[in-house]
Design an enzyme around this catalytic site. Structure first.
Site, PDB file in Angstrom:
ATOM      1  N   GLY B  18      24.044  50.732  41.655  1.00  0.00           N
ATOM      2  CA  GLY B  18      22.630  51.096  41.690  1.00  0.00           C
ATOM      3  C   GLY B  18      21.710  49.886  41.794  1.00  0.00           C
ATOM      4  CB  VAL B 134      36.554  57.959  50.354  1.00  0.00           C
ATOM      5  CG1 VAL B 134      38.026  57.655  50.624  1.00  0.00           C
ATOM      6  CG2 VAL B 134      36.394  59.367  49.825  1.00  0.00           C
ATOM      7  N   GLY B 136      34.897  52.541  49.310  1.00  0.00           N
ATOM      8  CA  GLY B 136      33.741  51.637  49.298  1.00  0.00           C
ATOM      9  C   GLY B 136      33.012  51.572  50.618  1.00  0.00           C
ATOM     10  CB  ILE B 138      36.387  51.274  54.497  1.00  0.00           C
ATOM     11  CG1 ILE B 138      36.883  50.045  53.729  1.00  0.00           C
ATOM     12  CG2 ILE B 138      37.145  51.434  55.808  1.00  0.00           C
ATOM     13  CD1 ILE B 138      38.332  50.150  53.282  1.00  0.00           C
ATOM     14  CD  GLU B 192      36.020  51.292  34.928  1.00  0.00           C
ATOM     15  OE1 GLU B 192      35.536  51.892  33.954  1.00  0.00           O
ATOM     16  OE2 GLU B 192      35.988  51.745  36.089  1.00  0.00           O
ATOM     17  CE  LYS B 207      38.151  55.876  45.491  1.00  0.00           C
ATOM     18  NZ  LYS B 207      38.617  54.523  45.075  1.00  0.00           N
TER      19      LYS B 207
END
Lengths: 430, 430
Positions: B18, B134, B136, B138, B192, B207
């Protein structure tokens, strides 16, 4: 689905691409109808000769009068796969005037006269789509025109001509010379009887002009593209490339200048490191890198030509344009608002690999190095090999403007101690 | 350009994606305006806490009341980059009800509830775009949704999760075990603190569901996707893969059955040959192969995650959706007309690599081979190594339904002469 309304399509050209387009329109009619929202009806196919049998195409659809076909007035979409500038240009313009949108695979025409075609489409509220014009089935036009529309593209670098890639790949893997590799490409159908458009880089240059225009939102014409073909690439260039851990590819390179105010577009053979993904693009495949500020480095790979792959791209456009027709809307038109300056080849920043035959005596390297320094061209590596009073000197430079590199080569040629500038090749992809 | 009309945009979420979206909207404001046809105005940013400094975002745009923001009624486009199912779902639905189109990067929500979101968009004449969900930056959603709309996709095969690719790549290159590689991924910010969604394959499965839906024009839900993560992949699996000239990757595979009537979608670790282009996808990169009848084999490669690349995809969608808003049109909606059956994992056709610890005595291989034959599973290669009364048997099968392969493994486990089924891994990409 709107079954009352049919999407009427006229096909101009019925060669390897056109016949595949017609075939798939029949075999996948249900899928196309579901995806467009109305059935597709092929209402006419313009060909040069009607006598030949065309399996799967009803004889009464064939016509030799392409102009009358696009003038019918009830055509929704004209698919142009004739190629070449005329009569394609006239037919496309006439199609717009008579209310049709156009899907074309015609890179030569787009590179030659894209802005006029866009203007005609705009004037008549029509779409001009051309995914098939660059890199066959590889989605490249739409990603540049739409997916990366929120980003800033800085560079497009790729292999966009399958014929030359086949020839260079052959030379690399078999040690064959250019003539021998071309002969094999012709025998296997990868090269046309007159291979000029491919081997002299005209085809790749047209694609580079189209890609640069899309990438930089700036009009780039075929004449703006620096073009060198592969006919001068020798078996010994290939061998030198190997020694450097490289191979030779015909590259199309479109770049934004470091200060962002100008762009260059060029097509020429270049050495690229074997570890670079483009080095492993074999045979007649195409692959294109796109570097954008936010997206980073993207690569698109696939069959760059051939009837079926090109037909896939044409039909993808047909679905998009067909949907727009049914909804009374249009896709994106020309985007040339940035109006960046198109700089000459001399401004392109690149590296050189230069092989010199020199006299094997003291001081030669110092002379050579002085010339490079005089043009602010920094040397990366020098390899010197001597035998029998002769020596060879291989110089690889750091990045410098092409004009400086050319000036260096001009001065090297004038040195008494330099017998011959045996080869000059740019180095990319590092 | 329409300078009277502004495109009003609300941003939900201001994390790594964001904040990049907001930053680029400011720095590239002129480009975006030229490409959309009207200036973009960021009218509000919904965040969890307003206290934190947000460089480049005026404080008065921040709000913790996301619901009030999407209910304003004057918003053209809502960009949702919060992630997770709720409150994102409620906010998106409310946005549609109040006249906005939506751009989202939310794969979990789309895989969970895509059809309902599409229906809400349809009902309110709005767009639902999600290129960023899906792989990023691409371009993959748009090529599947539009470029290949005239073709028949038969297979999508790819690496769609950067975290697991980083971990497996690390294990492969360093010989590290899973736990050690995960630790490094966490330290470097690739994983993470709670890595479950990535390492257990949930992210990749979401995805896969989205890609399968687009590829086959059929609704595919997260529950339809067979899912295995990478937590069981061991250093010795990696070593076995190496011995076979392979590496291990977490793959998402969506396939149409041979008869064309059903599809399968699955995510699991698999061995692929080192010569396969996916084997050289390193670190956190993503790459996806798409095989279509006419286009042949296409590959898309690039950064699969990260703030900037994801923001690039979001902003590309913003340009498309913004243009539609200004022209009063819409892009393609849901395409699920094919309604193919989604078959269970047992129907997926694949190959197995099975390592067995067996008693080193005559007849064992015959017993094992009989079990394979009994389920019609054909053996490609067997490698047998014996020492000290124990032997290991490595069997690689030809392609067979997963159910048959599982039945074979079940029977092998019951054999007295089989001490242990040491590892089972699928083999893909050949």
């Amino acid at each position: 689905m709107n079954t009352e309304r049919k999407l009427k399509v006229a096909l101009l050209g019925c060669g390897s691409v056109g016949s595949e387009v017609a075939r798939i329109m029949t075999t996948h009619a249900d899928d196309l109808a579901a995806r467009i929202g109305a059935p597709v009806e092929l209402v006419g196919v313009a060909v040069r000769r009607t006598g030949r049998p065309r399996p799967g195409i009803p004889g009464d659809l064939l016509t030799t009068d392409a102009t009358a076909l696009v003038k019918r007035g009830d055509i929704d979409v004209v698919i142009e796969v004739i190629g070449g500038v005329e009569p394609a240009r006239g037919l496309i313009t006439t199609a717009f005037e008579h209310g049709a949108s156009v899907v074309t695979a015609n890179k030569a025409l787009l590179a030659e006269d894209g802005p006029a075609l866009y203007a005609a489409a705009e004037q008549h509220g029509a779409d001009l789509y051309y995914e098939a014009a660059v890199a066959g089935a590889i989605p490249l036009v739409r990603p540049l025109r739409e997916s990366l529309a929120g980003d800033r593209v800085n560079r497009v670098l790729g292999i966009v001509n399958g014929t030359t890639n086949f020839i260079l790949d052959k030379m690399d893997t078999s040690g064959a010379g250019y003539a021998e590799a071309l002969e094999e490409a012709t025998a296997l159908g990868y090269a046309e009887a007159d291979p000029t458009a491919d081997v002299e880089g005209f085809d790749a240059a047209a694609k580079a002009a189209i890609l640069a225009g899309l990438a930089f939102h700036t009009r780039v014409r075929l004449d703006d593209v620096h073009r060198e073909g592969i006919t001068e690439v020798s078996a010994s260039d290939m061998a030198s490339a190997r020694e450097m851990g490289c191979t030779v590819k015909l590259l199309a390179i479109c770049e934004r200048s470091a200060d962002g105010t100008s762009v260059t577009a060029r097509v020429h053979p270049a050495m690229i490191p074997l570890a670079h993904p483009l080095a492993s693009v074999h045979g007649a495949y195409n692959a294109v890198f796109v570097e954008a500020t936010a997206a980073g480095q993207l690569m698109f790979y696939g069959p760059g030509a051939g009837g079926s792959p090109t037909a896939s791209a044409v039909l993808g456009d047909l679905v998009a344009v067909g949907r727009h027709k049914l909804n009374g809307t249009r896709g994106p038109g020309e985007s040339a608002y940035a109006q960046l300056q198109v700089a000459p080849m001399g401004d392109a920043v690149t590296r050189y690999h230069i092989s010199l035959d020199v006299a094997d005596k003291p001081g030669v390297l110092a002379q050579v190095a002085t010339i490079f320094a005089g043009h602010d061209v920094s040397i990366d590596t020098v390899r010197q090999q001597g035998k029998d009073g002769e020596a060879s000197l291989v110089v690889v430079t750091h990045r410098a403007p092409d004009s400086a590199l050319r000036a260096v080569v001009g001065e090297l040629r004038k040195l008494d101690t330099v017998r011959d500038v045996a080869s000059i090749m740019r180095v990319e992809g590092e």
